[in-house]
Design an enzyme around this catalytic site. Structure first.
Site, PDB file in Angstrom:
ATOM      1  N   GLU A 173       0.830  -1.203   0.000  1.00 54.93           N
ATOM      2  CA  GLU A 173       0.000   0.000   0.000  1.00 54.93           C
ATOM      3  C   GLU A 173       0.866   1.254   0.000  1.00 54.93           C
ATOM      4  OE1 GLU A 173      -2.994  -0.238   3.062  1.00 54.93           O
ATOM      5  OE2 GLU A 173      -3.993  -1.922   2.078  1.00 54.93           O
ATOM      6  N   GLU A 319      -5.401  -8.237  -0.224  1.00 53.54           N
ATOM      7  CA  GLU A 319      -6.256  -8.040   0.946  1.00 53.54           C
ATOM      8  C   GLU A 319      -7.691  -7.810   0.489  1.00 53.54           C
ATOM      9  OE1 GLU A 319      -4.791  -5.020   3.649  1.00 53.54           O
ATOM     10  OE2 GLU A 319      -2.694  -5.541   3.250  1.00 53.54           O
TER      11      GLU A 319
END
Length: 506
Positions: A173, A319
């Site tokens: 991320e 995720e």
């Protein structure tokens, strides 16, 4: 309404790794959830709590991602190896955890857990606060077979043979907590780190077994995710390409617009909002797959005869899961209960991942224990499995099977459907996502079948959940299968239920 199922109409083969899991140092996911230490009064095997270990062995997750997530960007792997009493004590500020970290569960504990439960490890390296040398040493420690200082260190820590870790995430991320980078600044870092990865081969012409995974977009930002992917691959195509095999998009089904909506207290409106929210992922996968494919086509031809051209990058989903508003203030951090609302969205998500097995190769539920879309919840000595666990268990037959082309949703009944075939056995998922309306569905097969089994997950009340006091309030059970052999079979589906039918083609 009739759902027609023809095993000759195939989409592709379902990678078992689409059923992957994710564990991170958040709340009690690892500490207390998986790891309690050898001196704990909680029954354990070498520090892993037995009840969770047994559940994971039955689950057989094909891939397990660790140590993060966001935690990876502050994690230094040498803190978690060697004698446990000598490991440094650090502090974990990750997503509201705010606890000291004794580093008792580190690289060897993680990789030995993977060995015990049959999972292939996916390790995310520390790109934000780590160094290229630190990453390279970590990979050498895990994988070097030759006699070196790092392979000797691994042997001294109890594992003489290399772990042979294939999957490595290069950053996590990076568009947010992983560095608040732009695609261009990330690509500058990615080129350095990926180029330094050891190859573990005996010839410059051998293909390295290492699999480098780049940080893809925040798919909860529709406009940004498109621009991120376009800019990332534009930067990647400039000059020569570093090793890159996977592109990791993330997506959470955010349920944060109504603070009064909790994991166990919700209205019909809240139910429908969460169900429809998880389905948004389907269009995002299709969009990202098309962007990756078109971007790869723009990679220029290499100028030299010994240079290879990048022709393919896998799309992965590192995720995914439900994230309810109350998780932000929950203690332990990000812990939330699981009801049939979460089980329905877990089933729908797995079905859409399987349906797009032709473009998606790996995915990880966030997270396995005690955090967000959990399969297992622990509380002291108590452990319960959630309805999400049952869904994954019911769906195991799809691993390695061929996904069949059938409509996603039956327009008349509203039932969501998916089917796969393997070795002459067809497995059909039927998800009645209505909170309160039962319905009937007719399955019409291309040729006669013998229904082998019907398994169902439902609850008397869609708000019900499993607790230490009532651990089996919501559990799957066998339904009497139709006795007759034939091409047509009608099933009655309760409201808010997941049904899996298996049938053998005659």
């Amino acid at each position: 309404m009739t759902i027609f199922i023809d095993p000759a109409q195939r989409i592709g083969t379902i990678s078992p790794k689409l059923h992957g899991q994710f564990i991170e140092y958040l709340g009690t996911c690892i500490n207390e959830g998986i790891w309690v230490g050898e001196d704990s009064p909680i029954p354990n095997t070498k520090g892993y709590r037995n009840d969770v270990l047994d559940a994971l062995k039955q689950l057989k997750p094909p891939v397990l991602r660790w140590p993060g997530g966001c935690y990876a960007d502050m994690y230094h792997w040498r803190d978690g190896i060697g004698p446990r009493e000598e490991r440094p004590v650090t502090f974990n500020e990750n997503f509201g955890t705010f606890e000291r970290e004794d580093n008792q569960f580190g690289t060897d504990e993680f990789l030995q857990l993977c060995e015990m439960i049959g999972a292939e490890p996916w390790i995310n390296i520390n790109l934000l606060s780590g160094t290229v040398q630190e990453m390279k040493d970590w990979m050498e420690y895990c994988n070097r077979a030759e006699d070196t200082t790092l392979s000797r260190l691994r042997a001294a820590n109890g594992h003489p043979e290399p772990y042979n870790v294939k999957y490595w995430g290069i950053g996590n991320e990076v568009w947010a907590g992983g560095g608040t980078m732009t695609p261009q600044t990330y690509m500058d870092e990615y080129r350095r780190f990926a180029s330094a990865m050891p190859k573990f081969t005996q010839s410059v012409f051998e293909t390295s077994p290492m699999y480098a995974i780049a940080s893809g977009p925040d798919s909860n930002k529709p406009r940004e995710s498109v621009k991120w992917t376009e800019d990332f691959f534009t930067s990647l195509s400039e000059y020569r390409q570093p090793p890159i095999h996977g592109y990791d998009m993330h997506f959470y089904n955010w349920n944060v617009s109504d603070p009064a909506d909790t994991p166990t207290e919700f209205t019909r409106e809240g139910w429908n909002r969460v169900i429809s929210g998880c389905l948004e992922l389907e269009d995002l996968i299709v969009e990202q797959a098309a962007l990756v494919r078109s971007s790869i086509q723009r990679v220029p031809e290499p100028e030299g005869p010994l240079d290879s051209k990048l022709t393919h990058v896998d799309l992965v989903l590192g995720e995914w899961g439900n994230w309810h508003y109350s998780a932000f203030t929950a203690q332990p951090a990000l812990k939330q209960q699981v009801t049939m609302r979460d089980a329905i969205t877990t089933a729908l998500t797995l079905d859409l991942l399987q349906r797009h097995c032709d473009v998606l190769t790996m995915a990880c539920n966030a997270q396995t224990v005690n955090v967000l879309n959990s399969l297992i919840l622990t509380e002291g000595e108590d452990m319960v499995i959630t309805p999400n666990y049952d869904v994954f268990m019911m769906y195991q037959a799809h691993r390695g099977a061929r996904a069949l082309s059938i409509p996603r949703q039956d327009k008349e009944t509203g039932v969501y459907t998916f089917a796969s075939e393997k070795d002459g056995v067809i497995t059909v998922d039927l998800v009645n996502a209505s909170m309160d309306a039962a319905t009937d569905v007719e399955l019409l097969f291309a040729s006669p079948v013998d229904v082998v089994s019907v398994r169902r997950l439902e609850a008397d009340d869609p708000h019900s959940c499993n607790t230490p006091e009532s651990p089996d309030a919501v559990r799957s059970y066998q339904v009497d299968a139709p006795a007759e052999t034939g091409a047509s079979h009608t099933l009655s589906l309760p409201a808010a239920s997941v049904t899996v039918l298996t049938a053998r083609v005659l």
